[in-house]
Design a protein around this motif. Structure first.
Motif, PDB file in Angstrom:
ATOM      1  N   ILE A   1       1.693   1.857  -3.601  1.00 12.18           N
ATOM      2  CA  ILE A   1       0.515   2.335  -4.330  1.00 12.18           C
ATOM      3  C   ILE A   1       0.229   3.795  -3.986  1.00 12.18           C
ATOM      4  CG2 ILE A   1      -1.933   1.931  -4.700  1.00 12.18           C
ATOM      5  CD1 ILE A   1      -1.442  -0.973  -4.131  1.00 12.18           C
ATOM      6  N   LEU A   2       0.388   4.129  -2.688  1.00 12.77           N
ATOM      7  CA  LEU A   2       0.197   5.520  -2.258  1.00 12.77           C
ATOM      8  C   LEU A   2       1.150   6.454  -2.990  1.00 12.77           C
ATOM      9  CD1 LEU A   2      -0.164   5.544   1.582  1.00 12.77           C
ATOM     10  CD2 LEU A   2      -1.614   6.677  -0.023  1.00 12.77           C
TER      11      LEU A   2
ATOM     12  N   VAL B   1      -0.089   6.981  -6.582  1.00 15.96           N
ATOM     13  CA  VAL B   1      -1.295   7.810  -6.705  1.00 15.96           C
ATOM     14  C   VAL B   1      -0.965   9.264  -6.414  1.00 15.96           C
ATOM     15  CG1 VAL B   1      -3.565   8.239  -5.731  1.00 15.96           C
ATOM     16  CG2 VAL B   1      -2.910   5.957  -6.294  1.00 15.96           C
ATOM     17  N   SER B   2      -0.049   9.499  -5.449  1.00 13.92           N
ATOM     18  CA  SER B   2       0.239  10.889  -5.088  1.00 13.92           C
ATOM     19  C   SER B   2       1.030  11.606  -6.176  1.00 13.92           C
ATOM     20  CB  SER B   2       0.987  10.944  -3.770  1.00 13.92           C
ATOM     21  OG  SER B   2       2.315  10.555  -3.966  1.00 13.92           O
TER      22      SER B   2
ATOM     23  N   MET C   1      -7.075  12.831  -1.990  1.00  9.36           N
ATOM     24  CA  MET C   1      -6.167  13.126  -3.098  1.00  9.36           C
ATOM     25  C   MET C   1      -6.898  13.252  -4.432  1.00  9.36           C
ATOM     26  SD  MET C   1      -2.953  10.645  -2.772  1.00  9.36           S
ATOM     27  CE  MET C   1      -1.759  10.743  -1.516  1.00  9.36           C
TER      28      MET C   1
ATOM     29  N   ILE D   1      -6.154   4.729   4.644  1.00  9.83           N
ATOM     30  CA  ILE D   1      -5.630   4.893   3.285  1.00  9.83           C
ATOM     31  C   ILE D   1      -6.744   5.295   2.339  1.00  9.83           C
ATOM     32  CG2 ILE D   1      -4.911   3.500   1.340  1.00  9.83           C
ATOM     33  CD1 ILE D   1      -2.788   2.451   2.764  1.00  9.83           C
TER      34      ILE D   1
ATOM     35  N   THR E   1       0.824  -1.204   0.000  1.00  8.28           N
ATOM     36  CA  THR E   1       0.000   0.000   0.000  1.00  8.28           C
ATOM     37  C   THR E   1       0.863   1.261   0.000  1.00  8.28           C
ATOM     38  OG1 THR E   1      -0.220  -0.353   2.348  1.00  8.28           O
ATOM     39  CG2 THR E   1      -2.082  -0.937   1.004  1.00  8.28           C
ATOM     40  N   ALA E   2       2.071   1.182   0.602  1.00 11.13           N
ATOM     41  CA  ALA E   2       2.948   2.360   0.566  1.00 11.13           C
ATOM     42  C   ALA E   2       3.361   2.667  -0.868  1.00 11.13           C
ATOM     43  CB  ALA E   2       4.171   2.132   1.442  1.00 11.13           C
TER      44      ALA E   2
ATOM     45  N   ILE F   1      -4.136  -2.905  -6.596  1.00  9.12           N
ATOM     46  CA  ILE F   1      -4.870  -3.229  -5.366  1.00  9.12           C
ATOM     47  C   ILE F   1      -5.504  -4.603  -5.472  1.00  9.12           C
ATOM     48  CG2 ILE F   1      -6.873  -2.606  -3.990  1.00  9.12           C
ATOM     49  CD1 ILE F   1      -6.350   0.242  -4.585  1.00  9.12           C
TER      50      ILE F   1
ATOM     51  N   TRP G   1      -6.911   8.587  -0.071  1.00  9.39           N
ATOM     52  CA  TRP G   1      -7.109   8.593  -1.518  1.00  9.39           C
ATOM     53  C   TRP G   1      -8.290   9.448  -1.935  1.00  9.39           C
ATOM     54  CZ3 TRP G   1      -5.671   2.863  -1.575  1.00  9.39           C
ATOM     55  CH2 TRP G   1      -4.339   2.742  -1.948  1.00  9.39           C
TER      56      TRP G   1
END
Lengths: 147, 81
Positions: free
Chosen positions: A54-55, A58-59, B47, B40, A51-52, A108, B44
């Motif tokens: 993926i974060l 996305v950011s 974001m 999380i 998840t880190a 995901i 999102w």
């Protein structure tokens, strides 16, 4: 020296603090995967690592003044009914970049299926070794062990 | 993107990750990991990635928590670390 450190914090850490936190999360997950003895704990670490990443992806797609990447009703009306060019109606600074979102949606789903398969395998391991602790499993696997 | 929300959610996320790895009861660890997934999901949505947010809420926080609880109940609940 103090001045240099303050400059480093101001230039690299404060504006990009979210990236630093993602790296911290990633390292927490890696640490858990390496040092934890229980298989479920290792899997939780793996999920945190995933998840880190993926974060982080996305950011990348976020812009300073952006909203959600969905076309509003009036913009659609202006393009379709009034025949104006889409490049003058849609301001691209107003929308987050949706390409990383779509890619990470796949990641995901793949991550959840990886987790499910790993949990199924650990259930089978518990069935044959009657424990989920890694060192006890290795003890039983060693020649001359309990088995 | 509102950086105040960002900082609060990220602090809670790091705390949730550390607690999920420190708790010795595996059911508790699983539930804290569910909290981490929902945080999380909030991040999102904030974001602007709403599609990723609701997929995470349904698949990441929902399904993976359920299969982890099923595994914990069919195997051992206590962990040594």
């Amino acid at each position: 020296m103090e001045f240099l450190a303050a400059g480093f914090i101001e230039e690299n850490i404060v504006p990009k603090f979210n990236y630093w936190v993602y790296v911290i999360l990633m390292m927490i997950g890696l640490f858990a995967m390496i040092t934890k003895n229980n298989l479920i704990k290792k899997l939780i670490g793996m999920a945190i690592f995933q998840t880190a990443i993926i974060l982080f992806y996305v950011s990348i797609g976020v812009k300073a003044e952006s909203g959600i990447p969905i076309l509003g009703h009036e913009q659609h009306h202006e393009i379709v009914e009034e025949g104006r060019a889409s490049s003058e109606v849609i301001k691209k600074e107003k929308f987050a970049n949706p390409l990383p979102h779509v890619l990470m949606l796949t990641a995901i789903v793949v991550g959840v299926s990886t987790l499910g398969l790993a949990l199924a395998i650990s259930q089978r391991i518990y069935g044959s070794f009657n424990t989920l602790e890694e060192d006890e499993i290795l003890d039983q696997l060693r020649p001359g062990g309990h088995d | 993107m509102i950086w105040q929300f960002d900082i609060i959610i990220l602090i809670f996320m790091v705390l949730a990750a550390i607690i999920a790895l420190r708790v010795k009861d595996l059911l508790g660890a699983t539930l804290v990991f569910g909290i981490y997934s929902f945080l999380i999901c909030l991040l999102w949505a904030e974001m602007g990635a709403v599609d990723v947010a609701f997929t995470e809420a349904a698949v990441g926080a929902g399904v993976s928590t359920v299969i982890m609880i099923a595994t914990v109940f069919s195997t051992a609940r206590r962990s040594r670390d």
